[in-house]
Scaffold this active site. Structure first.
Site, short mmCIF file in Angstrom:
data_model
loop_
_atom_site.label_atom_id
_atom_site.label_comp_id
_atom_site.label_asym_id
_atom_site.label_seq_id
_atom_site.Cartn_x
_atom_site.Cartn_y
_atom_site.Cartn_z
CE LYS A 187 -12.41 12.39 -11.22
NZ LYS A 187 -12.75 11.70 -12.50
CB SER A 241 -22.32 4.55 -10.33
OG SER A 241 -21.02 4.51 -9.81
CD GLU A 262 -28.26 14.81 -5.62
OE1 GLU A 262 -29.11 13.96 -5.95
OE2 GLU A 262 -28.51 15.76 -4.86
CD GLU A 390 -28.45 4.38 -13.08
OE1 GLU A 390 -27.37 4.16 -12.50
OE2 GLU A 390 -29.01 5.48 -13.07
P1 NAP Z 1 -19.28 6.88 -11.92
O1 NAP Z 1 -18.56 5.81 -12.63
O2 NAP Z 1 -19.73 6.65 -10.54
O3 NAP Z 1 -18.31 8.14 -11.97
C1 NAP Z 1 -18.67 9.40 -11.45
C2 NAP Z 1 -17.40 10.15 -11.07
O4 NAP Z 1 -16.73 9.47 -10.02
C3 NAP Z 1 -16.41 10.25 -12.20
O5 NAP Z 1 -15.77 11.51 -12.13
C4 NAP Z 1 -15.45 9.13 -11.86
O6 NAP Z 1 -14.18 9.29 -12.42
C5 NAP Z 1 -15.39 9.23 -10.37
N1 NAP Z 1 -14.92 8.03 -9.68
C6 NAP Z 1 -14.92 6.74 -10.11
N2 NAP Z 1 -14.39 5.93 -9.17
C7 NAP Z 1 -14.05 6.72 -8.12
C8 NAP Z 1 -13.49 6.47 -6.84
N3 NAP Z 1 -13.15 5.25 -6.44
N4 NAP Z 1 -13.29 7.53 -6.01
C9 NAP Z 1 -13.64 8.76 -6.37
N5 NAP Z 1 -14.18 9.07 -7.58
C10 NAP Z 1 -14.39 8.05 -8.43
O7 NAP Z 1 -20.56 7.36 -12.71
P2 NAP Z 1 -20.67 7.73 -14.25
O8 NAP Z 1 -20.60 6.45 -15.02
O9 NAP Z 1 -19.74 8.83 -14.61
O10 NAP Z 1 -22.14 8.36 -14.31
C11 NAP Z 1 -23.27 7.59 -14.39
C12 NAP Z 1 -23.95 7.42 -13.04
O11 NAP Z 1 -24.21 8.68 -12.46
C13 NAP Z 1 -25.28 6.74 -13.13
O12 NAP Z 1 -25.41 5.79 -12.11
C14 NAP Z 1 -26.27 7.88 -12.91
O13 NAP Z 1 -27.51 7.49 -12.43
C15 NAP Z 1 -25.54 8.74 -11.98
N6 NAP Z 1 -26.05 10.11 -12.02
C16 NAP Z 1 -26.80 10.57 -10.97
C17 NAP Z 1 -27.31 11.84 -10.98
C18 NAP Z 1 -28.13 12.35 -9.83
O14 NAP Z 1 -28.28 13.55 -9.72
N7 NAP Z 1 -28.65 11.51 -8.97
C19 NAP Z 1 -27.06 12.68 -12.06
C20 NAP Z 1 -26.30 12.20 -13.11
C21 NAP Z 1 -25.79 10.91 -13.07
P3 NAP Z 1 -13.79 8.69 -13.88
O15 NAP Z 1 -15.00 8.72 -14.72
O16 NAP Z 1 -12.77 9.64 -14.33
O17 NAP Z 1 -13.27 7.33 -13.63
#
Ligand code: NAP
Ligand code: MG
Length: 487
Positions: A187, A241, A262, A390
């Site tokens: 997904k 996140s 992650e 962040e």
């Molecule tokens: P996000 O909002 O947490 O979304 C990540 C994924 O989770 C997306 O596919 C999102 O879907 C999905 N999601 C959202 N709510 C969900 C729920 N309740 N249940 C299941 N899945 C759900 O993060 P983002 O804004 O895409 O990415 C930025 C974040 O990722 C930052 O905090 C960054 O630090 C982190 N990150 C970490 C790493 C690492 O390796 N540690 C690497 C890259 C990024 P939708 O977007 O379709 O809503």
């Protein structure tokens, strides 16, 4: 100069994109779609199926049905198929890079040379892992027993990925999941589904059996949440996140799914007086501004020792204003847009609320698309929001420090623990600080380097488990102990 779109990319964008379930391309049951946007223009690129709970359920059934045969395949055969998959990614490198640039906004050169290259390197690495799975024998203290362990796949895995490095994040989960004999549902983030769709098409072309790799595009609250609570999903591999990571941990409790998380970061980069200052400053610049700061390991807190502070901040400010901001499909762009209007507003809100001094940037670039100028904030308190949370944008907070003990305490005073960087020419200090920093990865006199062979993951609220390296196989297998009475 704009880069010409490949005919294959134009053709791809002219189609309505569907879900891949059990080897078939299908619309979502509801028929709903959403548009994915080009963040350089704010305009739609194409319509994508919006998968929901029913679609997730079908994908889980397909993955479940495909699991026994895939798990039973000879390891050498799984390697052959995954290697063919890696070769196909390589053959479609330019196309994948263009799709990523259009969907995510990052400069084409970065998409091509970094994102797609890293993804291909990883897929080759994982392709080699099926024949390296192994157990151990044990010297037990009961007479007449032969005891050994087996590594067995978990079953059906779900991969939920973010938009910042969409292709790498997807491959980082597809590779180990399939290599260890699991089947998978991916997904991708709603903002960047395009390369994930292309990855699914290429999986079919590589002859991965139907149902081994399924794709459900859609929103996190619907498709993502349905995967995390599904009782027949055995594992969720998530990158995103910290907030959503915590929600996933709770949802996974239902059937005690395995999880790997992650998550976010607020990584410190420390420059000591004795560092090679020019190299350190250039590293600090890219540590924060690469990918417009939308990088989990972004070096967003820069600590500079007093003797070097003025020189470093002056040089950083000059270099930040020299960076070429623009659309990713312009050949000489170095800094692309943020991912969305929402992210643009979020980042600017942090900047406007920061009580420090804006050294450079601090505002939008242009009036079309979601661009923010590279921004440096000085004279912030350690506890201000911009210094603690962040931001996930091109915003660097710079702090002055005096002693090693002081800077280590300040660097570690964070709920995150993903990455850290240290610049020093003192050998002892380099190793001392590497040991003292609470982070899953520490870079000394470098920053933001990765290799498929080196484990990666976070401490504290930055995550749970490690990806990459052979250790990742522990996250996708169960260990079974077998006792045999031989006397
Ligand atoms: P996000 O909002 O947490 O979304 C990540 C994924 O989770 C997306 O596919 C999102 O879907 C999905 N999601 C959202 N709510 C969900 C729920 N309740 N249940 C299941 N899945 C759900 O993060 P983002 O804004 O895409 O990415 C930025 C974040 O990722 C930052 O905090 C960054 O630090 C982190 N990150 C970490 C790493 C690492 O390796 N540690 C690497 C890259 C990024 P939708 O977007 O379709 O809503
Ligand atoms: Mg998009």
């Amino acid at each position: 100069m704009p880069i010409d779109l490949l005919p294959s990319v134009e053709h791809f964008l002219s189609r309505r994109q569907r879900l891949l379930i059990g080897g078939q391309w299908v619309d979502s049951v509801s028929g709903e779609t959403f548009d994915t946007l080009n963040p350089a223009t704010g305009q739609p690129l194409c319509a994508v199926a919006s998968g929901q709970a029913e679609d997730v359920d079908r994908a889980v059934q397909a993955a479940r049905a495909a699991f026994p045969a895939w798990a039973a395949l000879m390891p050498a055969e799984r390697e052959r198929l995954l290697r063919r998959y890696a070769e196909l990614l390589e053959r479609h490198k330019e196309e994948l890079a263009q799709l990523e640039t259009l969907d995510n906004g990052k400069p084409y050169q970065v998409a091509y040379n970094v994102e797609v290259n890293v993804a291909i390197g990883q897929m080759y690495y994982y392709a080699g892992l099926p024949t390296k799975l192994k157990g151990e024998t044990y010297a037990v203290s009961s007479p007449g027993y032969h005891v050994y362990t087996r590594r067995e796949p978990l079953g059906v895995c779900a991969a939920i990925t973010p938009w910042n490095y969409s292709l790498v994040m997807a491959v980082q989960k597809i590779g180990p999941a399939l290599a260890s004999g699991n089947t998978l549902i991916l997904k991708p983030a709603e903002q960047t589904p395009l390369t994930a769709i292309r990855l699914a098409e290429l999986a079919l072309e590589a002859d991965l059996p139907p149902g081994v790799f399924n794709l459900v595009t859609g929103y996190g609250e619907t498709a993502g949440a349905a995967l995390t609570r599904h009782s027949e999903v055995d594992k969720v591999a998530f990158t995103g996140s910290t907030e959503v990571g915590k929600a996933i941990m709770q949802a996974a409790a239902g059937n005690l799914k395995r999880i790997s998380l992650e998550l976010g970061g607020k990584s410190p980069l420390i420059i000591f007086d004795d560092a090679e200052l020019e190299l350190a400053t250039e590293a600090a610049l890219w540590a924060i501004f690469a990918n417009s700061g939308q990088n989990c390991v972004a070096g967003s807190r820069l600590y500079v020792q007093s003797g070097a502070y003025e020189a470093v901040i002056a040089r950083l400010a000059q270099r930040a204003t020299e960076l070429r901001v623009g659309p990713g499909m312009e050949a000489n762009t170095q800094i692309g847009p943020l991912i969305s209007q929402q992210q643009l507003e979020r980042v600017l809100a942090y900047v406007h609320s920061a009580e420090g001094r804006i050294v450079v940037g601090g505002e939008r670039w242009g009036s079309v698309g979601y661009f923010v100028k590279p921004t440096i904030i000085g004279e912030l308190s350690d506890t201000s929001r911009a210094a603690v949370e962040e931001i996930f944008g091109p915003v660097l907070s710079v702090f002055r420090f005096d002693t090693e003990d002081e800077v280590l305490a300040r660097a570690n005073a964070s709920r995150f623990g993903l990455a850290a960087g240290v610049w020093t020419t003192h050998l002892g200090r380099a190793h001392r600080t590497a040991a003292a920093l609470k982070a899953g990865v520490v870079w000394i006199n470098t920053y933001d380097w990765f290799d498929p062979a080196v484990p990666f993951g976070g401490m504290k609220e930055s995550g749970y488990g490690r990806e990459l390296g052979t250790q990742v196989m522990d996250m996708y297998t169960e260990l079974k102990s077998v006792w045999v009475k031989i006397e």
